[in-house]
Scaffold this motif. Structure first.
Motif, mmCIF file in Angstrom:
data_model
loop_
_atom_site.group_PDB
_atom_site.id
_atom_site.type_symbol
_atom_site.label_atom_id
_atom_site.label_comp_id
_atom_site.label_asym_id
_atom_site.label_seq_id
_atom_site.Cartn_x
_atom_site.Cartn_y
_atom_site.Cartn_z
ATOM 1 N N GLU A 191 52.390 91.895 34.231
ATOM 2 C CA GLU A 191 51.680 90.714 34.741
ATOM 3 C C GLU A 191 51.001 89.941 33.604
ATOM 4 O OE1 GLU A 191 49.081 91.467 38.024
ATOM 5 O OE2 GLU A 191 50.551 92.781 39.006
ATOM 6 N N MET A 225 44.207 86.221 36.909
ATOM 7 C CA MET A 225 45.275 87.170 37.205
ATOM 8 C C MET A 225 45.525 88.068 35.995
ATOM 9 S SD MET A 225 48.899 87.724 36.629
ATOM 10 C CE MET A 225 49.387 86.200 35.941
ATOM 11 N N ALA A 280 44.955 92.088 35.740
ATOM 12 C CA ALA A 280 46.059 92.935 35.283
ATOM 13 C C ALA A 280 45.626 93.769 34.080
ATOM 14 C CB ALA A 280 47.273 92.069 34.932
ATOM 15 N N HIS A 306 48.367 96.473 33.856
ATOM 16 C CA HIS A 306 49.665 95.957 34.311
ATOM 17 C C HIS A 306 50.188 95.009 33.239
ATOM 18 C CE1 HIS A 306 48.341 96.678 38.738
ATOM 19 N NE2 HIS A 306 48.758 97.793 38.151
#
Length: 101
Positions: free
Chosen positions: A56, A44, A48, A53
């Protein structure tokens, strides 16, 4: 003498070494999960990163840190006073034997 003196006296060192190795293994596990996993916190975070991101990524770092902090108290060493008591008993017995007590 082995079970009443040597083993209890060496136990704090053994427990400390196990605790340090647990920290090292946790670090390697996190690194391997971030680099090579296809799903999970590390994957994840890598997705990200690809799409920038930052929230995140920070959430992943926070989760990993909280998991590490939650596991740390479970590996605390016991108080050392109970471990070193056999040495006092042996010292007292030797002093009695030699006529010092």
């Amino acid at each position: 003498m082995l079970w009443t003196v040597v083993v209890p006296a060496s136990l704090p060192g053994i427990v400390d070494a196990c605790r340090q190795m647990l920290a090292v293994s946790w670090t390697y596990l996190v690194i391997a999960e971030i680099v090579a996993a296809t799903d999970g916190i590390g994957a994840m975070m890598m997705r990200a990163r690809r799409f920038v991101h930052v929230d995140e990524i920070m959430a992943g770092i926070l989760v990993i840190g909280l998991l590490g902090l939650e596991g740390a108290p479970r590996t605390r060493t016991p108080p050392r006073t109970r471990v070193h008591e056999p040495w006092r008993a042996v010292r007292r017995a030797c002093a009695r034997l030699l006529g010092f007590a």
